[in-house]
Design an enzyme around this catalytic site. Structure first.
Site, PDB file in Angstrom:
ATOM      1  N   THR A 283       0.888  -1.181   0.000  1.00 34.41           N
ATOM      2  CA  THR A 283       0.000   0.000   0.000  1.00 34.41           C
ATOM      3  C   THR A 283       0.916   1.217   0.000  1.00 34.41           C
ATOM      4  O   THR A 283       1.617   1.476   0.983  1.00 34.41           O
ATOM      5  CB  THR A 283      -0.898   0.030   1.243  1.00 34.41           C
ATOM      6  OG1 THR A 283      -1.669  -1.173   1.279  1.00 34.41           O
ATOM      7  CG2 THR A 283      -1.838   1.221   1.189  1.00 34.41           C
TER       8      THR A 283
ATOM      9  N   LYS B 208      -0.234   5.475   8.200  1.00 35.42           N
ATOM     10  CA  LYS B 208       0.536   5.587   6.952  1.00 35.42           C
ATOM     11  C   LYS B 208      -0.431   5.686   5.774  1.00 35.42           C
ATOM     12  O   LYS B 208      -0.293   6.551   4.903  1.00 35.42           O
ATOM     13  CB  LYS B 208       1.438   4.350   6.821  1.00 35.42           C
ATOM     14  CG  LYS B 208       2.346   4.317   5.632  1.00 35.42           C
ATOM     15  CD  LYS B 208       1.970   3.346   4.529  1.00 35.42           C
ATOM     16  CE  LYS B 208       1.760   1.921   4.904  1.00 35.42           C
ATOM     17  NZ  LYS B 208       1.402   1.072   3.758  1.00 35.42           N
TER      18      LYS B 208
ATOM     19  N   LYS C 142      -7.400   1.714  -3.402  1.00 32.88           N
ATOM     20  CA  LYS C 142      -7.097   1.327  -2.006  1.00 32.88           C
ATOM     21  C   LYS C 142      -7.335   2.519  -1.072  1.00 32.88           C
ATOM     22  O   LYS C 142      -7.793   2.362   0.064  1.00 32.88           O
ATOM     23  CB  LYS C 142      -5.652   0.827  -1.921  1.00 32.88           C
ATOM     24  CG  LYS C 142      -5.137   0.546  -0.522  1.00 32.88           C
ATOM     25  CD  LYS C 142      -5.675  -0.726   0.108  1.00 32.88           C
ATOM     26  CE  LYS C 142      -5.152  -0.892   1.534  1.00 32.88           C
ATOM     27  NZ  LYS C 142      -5.553  -2.120   2.180  1.00 32.88           N
TER      28      LYS C 142
HETATM   29  P1  NAP Z   1       5.290  -6.411   7.591  1.00 31.26           P
HETATM   30  O1  NAP Z   1       4.901  -7.696   8.223  1.00 31.26           O
HETATM   31  O2  NAP Z   1       5.916  -5.343   8.423  1.00 31.26           O
HETATM   32  O3  NAP Z   1       6.274  -6.768   6.373  1.00 31.26           O
HETATM   33  C1  NAP Z   1       6.950  -5.780   5.663  1.00 31.26           C
HETATM   34  C2  NAP Z   1       7.919  -6.473   4.738  1.00 31.26           C
HETATM   35  O4  NAP Z   1       8.657  -5.487   4.007  1.00 31.26           O
HETATM   36  C3  NAP Z   1       8.966  -7.318   5.459  1.00 31.26           C
HETATM   37  O5  NAP Z   1       9.285  -8.417   4.653  1.00 31.26           O
HETATM   38  C4  NAP Z   1      10.149  -6.346   5.577  1.00 31.26           C
HETATM   39  O6  NAP Z   1      11.386  -6.990   5.718  1.00 31.26           O
HETATM   40  C5  NAP Z   1      10.054  -5.694   4.208  1.00 31.26           C
HETATM   41  N1  NAP Z   1      10.731  -4.396   4.162  1.00 31.26           N
HETATM   42  C6  NAP Z   1      10.331  -3.246   4.749  1.00 31.26           C
HETATM   43  N2  NAP Z   1      11.191  -2.259   4.464  1.00 31.26           N
HETATM   44  C7  NAP Z   1      12.151  -2.788   3.669  1.00 31.26           C
HETATM   45  C8  NAP Z   1      13.308  -2.263   3.050  1.00 31.26           C
HETATM   46  N3  NAP Z   1      13.643  -0.968   3.185  1.00 31.26           N
HETATM   47  N4  NAP Z   1      14.061  -3.104   2.323  1.00 31.26           N
HETATM   48  C9  NAP Z   1      13.713  -4.410   2.177  1.00 31.26           C
HETATM   49  N5  NAP Z   1      12.628  -4.964   2.738  1.00 31.26           N
HETATM   50  C10 NAP Z   1      11.857  -4.150   3.491  1.00 31.26           C
HETATM   51  O7  NAP Z   1       4.045  -5.722   6.860  1.00 31.26           O
HETATM   52  P2  NAP Z   1       2.731  -6.403   6.236  1.00 31.26           P
HETATM   53  O8  NAP Z   1       1.663  -6.442   7.275  1.00 31.26           O
HETATM   54  O9  NAP Z   1       3.102  -7.645   5.517  1.00 31.26           O
HETATM   55  O10 NAP Z   1       2.291  -5.247   5.201  1.00 31.26           O
HETATM   56  C11 NAP Z   1       2.926  -5.106   3.943  1.00 31.26           C
HETATM   57  C12 NAP Z   1       2.133  -4.098   3.103  1.00 31.26           C
HETATM   58  O11 NAP Z   1       0.790  -4.555   2.952  1.00 31.26           O
HETATM   59  C13 NAP Z   1       2.051  -2.696   3.736  1.00 31.26           C
HETATM   60  O12 NAP Z   1       2.108  -1.731   2.729  1.00 31.26           O
HETATM   61  C14 NAP Z   1       0.684  -2.718   4.408  1.00 31.26           C
HETATM   62  O13 NAP Z   1       0.122  -1.405   4.520  1.00 31.26           O
HETATM   63  C15 NAP Z   1      -0.105  -3.567   3.424  1.00 31.26           C
HETATM   64  N6  NAP Z   1      -1.287  -4.242   4.002  1.00 31.26           N
HETATM   65  C16 NAP Z   1      -1.187  -4.881   5.197  1.00 31.26           C
HETATM   66  C17 NAP Z   1      -2.321  -5.505   5.717  1.00 31.26           C
HETATM   67  C18 NAP Z   1      -2.261  -6.219   7.058  1.00 31.26           C
HETATM   68  O14 NAP Z   1      -3.335  -6.577   7.584  1.00 31.26           O
HETATM   69  N7  NAP Z   1      -1.084  -6.488   7.624  1.00 31.26           N
HETATM   70  C19 NAP Z   1      -3.537  -5.470   5.029  1.00 31.26           C
HETATM   71  C20 NAP Z   1      -3.588  -4.831   3.791  1.00 31.26           C
HETATM   72  C21 NAP Z   1      -2.451  -4.211   3.288  1.00 31.26           C
HETATM   73  P3  NAP Z   1      11.880  -7.448   7.201  1.00 31.26           P
HETATM   74  O15 NAP Z   1      11.266  -8.800   7.423  1.00 31.26           O
HETATM   75  O16 NAP Z   1      13.344  -7.487   7.106  1.00 31.26           O
HETATM   76  O17 NAP Z   1      11.381  -6.404   8.173  1.00 31.26           O
END
Ligand code: NAP
Length: 294
Positions: free
Chosen positions: A98, A241, A173
């Site tokens: 997102t 965010k 979104k």
């Molecule tokens: P998350 O668990 O925090 O995972 C984030 C991922 O991105 C991890 O693999 C992290 O690596 C990687 N990452 C972040 N910064 C990075 C960088 N600078 N370089 C390389 N890798 C990086 O987040 P998530 O819940 O999966 O969410 C991911 C996206 O989906 C976000 O944009 C969020 O808004 C969206 N989303 C989430 C949900 C939800 O319910 N969680 C629902 C809809 C949409 P590390 O493992 O090393 O930290």
């Protein structure tokens, strides 16, 4: 068999990549900044681990990505070890992060300059939607790229739709998050009011969820909201965010979002209460605190 790369094995990316392996039958090359998650993924699903986004994208027909925000996305695409330096002609980069519509347009142009395609494809449905492979995917980009990538995206989705050119997925979104923000505050106020009125909350919810007030949030969140449980779900930090992206876009396109702006302020108060990782339904905790202090 297509060559598929996946960048970002977080809460969402990990199971989504798993569905492409299990339902699509494709071998994946995965990259995650924290290597332990990539090791775990490869042990569970097979495939290979790459040392950088660049290495993962080498020779791939499809490169999927699901990281945190615009800055993370820029780093894994255009940064020194970024995937875009390795994108081959005809490849499609599918971004499930997102992020802003601006970065989607920027990456679309950068991919095109390399003879590749780009789809912004943010998702809705949360962790459980990702784990069960039933996400809603809102896509922006070119028709031809969408048709190529659709069968793979469908592995982790129940609803996939192309909504316009690059950026249209992110804009859709934003609409999703704008709708949810006001709805959650309304639900929080309803449950808070029901408690103050001394009503039987389960009976109230059971009744009104069959009528016009029904929503996914009501059906899935009323019980935990009533109990004050927020240690799960979609984090307030992530929501802020997303709302910052919505409010920034609205400043540019002239949309008037008074309730969204107010709810964003309420979330900043939830953060100050220690709720940065709480589920977005925690707006009710703020109401209870305000009511207790007045
Ligand atoms: P998350 O668990 O925090 O995972 C984030 C991922 O991105 C991890 O693999 C992290 O690596 C990687 N990452 C972040 N910064 C990075 C960088 N600078 N370089 C390389 N890798 C990086 O987040 P998530 O819940 O999966 O969410 C991911 C996206 O989906 C976000 O944009 C969020 O808004 C969206 N989303 C989430 C949900 C939800 O319910 N969680 C629902 C809809 C949409 P590390 O493992 O090393 O930290």
């Amino acid at each position: 068999m297509a060559k598929v790369a996946w960048i970002g094995l977080g809460i969402m990316g990990y199971p989504m990549a798993g569905h492409i392996r299990e339902k699509g039958g494709h071998d994946l090359v995965v990259y995650n900044r924290t290597t332990a998650k990539a090791d775990k993924w490869v042990a569970q699903y097979g495939g290979q681990k790459a040392a950088s986004p660049h290495e993962a994208a080498e020779g791939a027909d499809f490169v999927f990505c699901c990281v945190g925000n615009d800055d993370d996305l820029r780093e894994v695409t255009l940064g020194p070890d970024g995937a875009f330096h390795a994108l081959k002609q005809g490849a499609v980069f599918i971004d499930n992060t997102t992020a802003s519509a601006d970065i989607a347009r920027e990456l679309d142009a950068a991919a095109r300059a390399r003879g590749a395609g780009f789809l912004d494809a943010p998702v809705s449905g949360g962790q459980s939607g990702a784990e069960n492979g039933i996400l809603t995917v809102m896509v922006g980009g070119a028709e031809g790229d969408f048709e190529k990538a659709h069968p793979l995206i469908a592995c982790y989705a129940r609803q996939v739709r192309l909504l316009g050119p690059a950026g249209a997925g992110q804009l859709t979104k934003m609409v999703n998050q704008i709708c949810i923000a006001g709805l959650l505050e309304g639900l929080a106020e309803g449950i808070h009011f029901a408690a103050k009125a001394g009503l039987d909350i389960p009976a109230v919810m059971d009744t009104i969820s069959k009528g016009a007030a029904q929503s996914w949030q009501m059906e899935n969140r009323w019980e935990t909201m009533m109990k004050g449980e927020f240690d799960f779900g979609f984090a307030v930090d992530w929501m802020r965010k997303d709302l910052a992206i919505c409010l920034g876009e609205a400043r540019r396109n002239g949309a008037h979002l008074p309730v969204t702006a107010l709810v964003d302020q309420f979330y900043s108060e939830v953060q100050a209460m220690g709720g940065r990782r709480w589920d977005t339904s925690s707006l009710i905790a703020r109401l209870e605190r305000v009511a207790a202090n007045t």
